[in-house]
Motif scaffolding. Structure first.
Motif, PDB file in Angstrom:
ATOM      1  N   UNK A   1       0.806  -1.222   0.000  1.00 30.95           N
ATOM      2  CA  UNK A   1       0.000   0.000   0.000  1.00 30.95           C
ATOM      3  C   UNK A   1       0.832   1.262   0.000  1.00 30.95           C
TER       4      UNK A   1
ATOM      5  N   UNK B   1       3.084   2.490  -2.282  1.00 32.50           N
ATOM      6  CA  UNK B   1       3.038   3.223  -3.543  1.00 32.50           C
ATOM      7  C   UNK B   1       2.012   2.567  -4.446  1.00 32.50           C
ATOM      8  N   UNK B   2       0.755   2.847  -4.193  1.00 32.20           N
ATOM      9  CA  UNK B   2      -0.256   2.090  -4.934  1.00 32.20           C
ATOM     10  C   UNK B   2      -0.363   2.547  -6.385  1.00 32.20           C
ATOM     11  N   UNK B   3      -0.635   1.599  -7.266  1.00 31.80           N
ATOM     12  CA  UNK B   3      -0.799   1.912  -8.668  1.00 31.80           C
ATOM     13  C   UNK B   3      -2.252   2.225  -9.003  1.00 31.80           C
ATOM     14  N   UNK B   4      -3.181   1.684  -8.202  1.00 27.91           N
ATOM     15  CA  UNK B   4      -4.598   2.016  -8.401  1.00 27.91           C
ATOM     16  C   UNK B   4      -5.137   2.571  -7.100  1.00 27.91           C
ATOM     17  N   UNK B   5      -6.222   3.316  -7.201  1.00 27.83           N
ATOM     18  CA  UNK B   5      -6.808   3.946  -6.019  1.00 27.83           C
ATOM     19  C   UNK B   5      -8.254   3.499  -5.903  1.00 27.83           C
ATOM     20  N   UNK B   6      -8.839   3.664  -4.711  1.00 24.28           N
ATOM     21  CA  UNK B   6     -10.239   3.241  -4.576  1.00 24.28           C
ATOM     22  C   UNK B   6     -11.151   4.136  -5.407  1.00 24.28           C
ATOM     23  N   UNK B   7     -11.985   3.520  -6.195  1.00 19.14           N
ATOM     24  CA  UNK B   7     -12.987   4.256  -6.970  1.00 19.14           C
ATOM     25  C   UNK B   7     -14.324   3.905  -6.366  1.00 19.14           C
ATOM     26  N   UNK B   8     -14.957   4.919  -5.741  1.00 20.36           N
ATOM     27  CA  UNK B   8     -16.168   4.609  -4.999  1.00 20.36           C
ATOM     28  C   UNK B   8     -17.300   4.250  -5.935  1.00 20.36           C
ATOM     29  N   UNK B   9     -18.226   3.511  -5.380  1.00 19.40           N
ATOM     30  CA  UNK B   9     -19.421   3.163  -6.142  1.00 19.40           C
ATOM     31  C   UNK B   9     -20.311   4.370  -6.307  1.00 19.40           C
ATOM     32  N   UNK B  10     -20.948   4.483  -7.482  1.00 18.31           N
ATOM     33  CA  UNK B  10     -21.797   5.647  -7.753  1.00 18.31           C
ATOM     34  C   UNK B  10     -22.995   5.647  -6.823  1.00 18.31           C
TER      35      UNK B  10
END
Lengths: 70, 826
Positions: free
Chosen positions: A57, A59-68
């Motif tokens: 965690x 150096x993350x390559x993706x980040x949390x994308x919240x649900x719409x």
């Protein structure tokens, strides 16, 4: 709490645990060595688990994308 | 390295040192000596009379007597069971009884019991017959009375007819004629009465009808009470029947049919006065018999009770005696026929204890000659014995289930104690479920004493035996649950706030581009922001797969290092140089390098594609890495590692067979000469060498060195390792797979059952939802997932970890011990 600090904490906990077992269950050299081995194994396993999750965690390559929908 | 030699030895790491001992016991103290050794339980006798059948052995008569006695004891137990009595659990006072006295006593008791049973059977049979007779008498009255009335009515009718209808004189006289033969021939119409069981009644009637050609009248009435059938001990419904017929032929046929159908016939007098008299007789005899039967039962119960008091003690005694004689049968008589010679394995630490026991035996049996106990050399491999306690016993059994360790090789149980529950927890990680497991384990441990003395069903016994394993599994599950941040799949912010925040104040892009990492990494475990996000699975999958690879490579390295220590212990330098080193090099240059790349990628945050890197390391090692470059010098390092890995394969394949062959051709002739000398020494000093079937000391003929066999063996081993390196590493991915499955199941139950039900305001729906959630969690997650993760963790240990170093072809030490007897016969 950086990586190194927490690693040191793990080492400390391991040392304290082995001292505690030496104090309260001191039943001969063979048993002592066995308990020490067990504690070292447990400490190493637990540390590895924590370290892997921590490093992943850092150096993350993706980040949390919240649900719409919320 | 010398430091390792100076460390105290760990008992659990290598099996106890064993020695082969020879016992020379004078006959008078033999029984007592074996008995004391059985109490001690530390000597495993070797069967010196292997080639003899059970009937050729010395003490076969005593064994037969013991078997006979145990048969009698089983008979008593059966009888008590039938009578509904229980064994008294407390062992009676420990006064020693001689075996002969016990034998005589048992024979007496058995005789008594058999007689009592026989008598009561006879009485019961008579009682049944009388009961049936009584029923027949009662019902017969009903059948016959209407006839009697009938005939009386007819009489009066006839008179009336005669008086009233003179016109119908003919008919009247005909009627008269009809009746009169009827009345005067009432003795011509005979009947047979009896009892038959209900199920056969219909066939019985039909058969009678056919044989008498319809010239019969069958009256039946069900009996009031069912009767106990002595043969089957069940209550049988009966029917009282009465068959009216005429003619001798018919009578004979009917009797035969009654016999064939097992119907009991009872003669009933037609005269009602006689009937009443007989009924009174029968009733009085019945009541007499009842009292007699009851008295008989009480007598038998008293006898059984007196036996029950001592039965457990007797059974134990007989079992022990049989075991002692079986062991004595394994010993040989020597030339003079005054001593018994035996051989057995015992641990070296037990030597003094055994010598003590033997001395006591000599003293107690007032023998003039002491028992000789000395160590022998042997070529055969000794049995494996680990001294375990409650805690380590379960783990040792887990390891032994795969294969018992070879004598003195490294015991994987030492590491399994921790790594097995740990790998379980990696697949199970949820601290809510972990707490449930912990409660279960604590309950089992708290009730240790009580559950230990009871007899449990096989499932409960396994669960109870593994209570400490369960405890550790639960503790590690709680730890891993904190790391994965799952409490029944719900994350918590226990260790501080999340590291991810919205990019701007409006959080407008949270659903498209996502949050951004501000501040420090979440200090312990998985950041709670991940749960429920759309990119949760890609992140967690990547994390868990890499974690599985890292754990896998570590455990396999541990396995190879243990094989180094094994080789060192057995002073096998060939194995170190030509097996351990190339194996380490091969595994680490490929998969160790992969682990390194994973860690570097995490530390630097590079976007390199590791799949690409690994595959093209093999396909085109000299190509430029481009954007997959993680560190300076990577290309060169990869080429070197590839070369080293390729060299390691023939290194582990070829040298060892050739060196073994060379060793064999050099050393073997010297060995034969040495063995010849050894024979000479043995021959002069040992008086018994002629008589003893000394199989342990004969060398197994000259072992031929089959080069092709050794080479093929080595090739198989190398191929297994090389291919196994890839497949075993991939096999560790099951850690990822099961952890994902657990997490998803948990999420589904939480969101789709509990939250859904909680959304409604209705109390009933909420209750039902809660109940379904509880059941689903308990059965699917706690039971099924536990078993599944247990199984997979077990497989990872048995196959991927142990095939790096474990040979597991030893045999377990099974000493002659009275303690282990109690479980056998039950």
């Amino acid at each position: 709490m950086g990586f190194l600090v927490t690693t040191l904490i793990f080492v400390l906990v391991g040392i304290i645990a082995s001292l505690l077992t030496r104090i309260c269950c001191n039943k001969g050299p063979s048993t002592n060595l066995l308990l020490l081995t067990l504690i070292i194994t447990a400490t190493v396993c637990c540390w590895m688990m924590w370290a892997i999750v921590y490093l992943a965690q850092m150096n993350p390559l993706i980040v949390p994308i919240l649900n719409e929908e919320e | 390295m010398e430091y390792i030699d100076r460390l105290p030895s760990m008992d659990l790491m290598r099996s106890e040192k064993m020695m082969l001992a020879q016992l020379i016991i004078p006959v008078e103290s033999a029984h007592r000596a074996v008995s004391y050794l059985g109490q001690l339980g530390l000597l495993q006798f070797r069967d010196l009379n292997d080639d003899k059948s059970p009937f050729q052995r010395t003490f076969v008569n005593q064994v037969k007597r013991c078997a006979e006695m145990s048969r009698k004891l089983r008979f008593f137990k059966d009888q008590m069971h039938k009578a509904g009595l229980g064994l008294s659990p407390h062992p009676a006072s420990n006064t020693d009884i001689e075996l002969e006295d016990l034998e005589v006593g048992l024979a007496e008791h058995e005789h008594e019991l058999i007689e009592m049973n026989h008598n009561s059977e006879k009485l019961q049979k008579t009682y049944n017959e009388l009961l049936e007779f009584k029923m027949v008498l009662q019902k017969a009255g009903d059948f016959l009375m209407p006839d009697g009335n009938h005939s009386a009515d007819h009489e009066t009718e006839l008179d009336e007819n005669v008086h009233a209808n003179n016109d119908y004189a003919d008919s009247a006289s005909l009627l008269e004629q009809e009746m009169q033969p009827g009345m005067s021939d009432q003795s011509g119409v005979k009947f047979v009465s009896g009892v038959i069981c209900k199920s056969k009644a219909l066939r019985f009637e039909r058969m009678l009808f056919r044989t008498t050609r319809g010239n019969m009248l069958f009256n039946q009435a069900p009996a009031d009470d069912p009767i106990v059938d002595p043969a089957s001990n069940e209550m049988v419904e009966n029917i009282v029947f009465m068959v009216f017929f005429s003619g001798e032929q018919a009578r004979k046929k009917i009797h035969k049919i009654c016999e064939a159908f097992g119907a009991n016939c009872y003669p009933v007098p037609e005269d009602s006065i006689k009937r009443r008299q007989i009924t009174r007789d029968v009733l009085s005899r019945l009541s007499e018999l009842e009292t007699t039967l009851e008295a008989g039962l009480r007598h038998r119960d008293a006898a059984l009770n007196s036996i029950a008091f001592q039965l457990t003690k007797w059974m134990n005694m007989v079992r022990r005696e049989k075991a002692i004689y079986d062991t004595l049968n394994m010993l040989n008589f020597d030339v003079t026929k005054k001593c018994l010679v035996g051989e057995g394995w015992c641990p070296i630490f037990a030597k003094t204890m055994i010598q003590d026991a033997l001395q006591r035996a000599t003293f107690d049996s007032s023998s003039q000659v002491g028992i000789i106990f000395h160590v022998m050399d042997s070529i055969e491999s000794p049995p494996t014995f680990f001294r375990t306690n409650h805690f380590t016993n379960a783990y040792q059994e887990i390891v032994d289930a795969y294969g018992v360790a070879k004598y003195q090789e490294a015991n994987p149980a030492v590491y399994t104690v921790i790594t097995f529950p740990f790998l379980f927890a990696v697949m199970f990680g949820d601290w809510g479920h972990g707490i449930c497991l912990l409660l279960g384990a604590l309950v089992l441990i708290a009730r240790e004493k009580r559950l230990g003395s009871q007899k449990l069903g096989s499932f409960m016994e396994m669960l109870f035996g593994g209570r400490y394993v369960l405890l550790l599994m639960a503790l590690f599950s709680i730890y891993c649950g904190f790391i994965y941040n799952e409490f029944f799949s719900v994350p918590f912010h226990i260790f501080g706030s999340s590291a991810y925040k919205c990019r701007d104040a409006t959080c407008s892009e949270a659903g498209t581009i996502g949050l951004i990492k501000v501040g420090d990494t979440y200090p312990f475990g998985v950041d709670p922001s991940w749960r429920g996000s759309r990119s949760e699975l890609p992140f967690l999958n990547s994390l868990k797969m890499k974690m599985s690879i890292l754990f896998g490579v570590s455990q396999m390295n541990l396995g190879i290092i243990i094989s180094y220590f094994n080789a060192r212990f057995f002073k096998n330098s060939i194995d170190i140089k030509y097996q351990f080193v190339p194996q380490m090099i091969f595994l680490n240059s490929l998969f160790g390098y992969l682990s390194l790349l994973i860690i570097i990628k995490w530390c630097t945050g590079s976007q390199a594609d590791l799949y690409h890197v690994m595959i093209y390391m093999f396909l085109s090692p000299f190509e430029d890495l481009g954007e997959n470059k993680l560190f300076w010098g990577q290309g060169v390092l990869q080429v070197i590692l590839l070369l080293v890995a390729v060299i390691a394969v023939p290194w582990m394949l070829f040298p060892k067979p050739f060196i073994l062959k060379k060793l064999h051709t050099e050393v073997a002739p010297a060995l034969i000469r040495f063995q010849g000398r050894a024979y000479g020494i043995l021959g002069t000093s040992d008086m018994y060498s002629d008589e003893e079937p000394d199989s342990a000391r004969h060398p197994h003929g000259e072992e031929e060195f089959n080069f092709s066999e050794v080479f093929v063996h080595q090739m198989i081993h190398s191929i297994e390792f090389v291919l196994g390196a890839v497949s075993n590493t991939a096999s560790y991915l099951r850690l990822w797979a099961l952890s994902l499955a657990h997490s998803e199941l948990s999420t589904v139950f939480y969101e789709k059952v509990l939250l859904l039900a909680w959304g409604y305001n209705n109390f009933m729906i909420r209750l039902v939802g809660l109940a379904v959630f509880a059941f689903a969690t308990a059965f699917i997650l706690l039971m099924m997932e536990t078993l599944s993760a247990f199984l997979h963790a077990l497989r990872l240990h048995w196959v991927e970890f142990q095939n790096k170093f474990y040979s597991g072809d030893g045999y377990k030490f099974k000493p002659f011990s009275f303690a282990s007897l109690t479980d056998e016969d039950e």
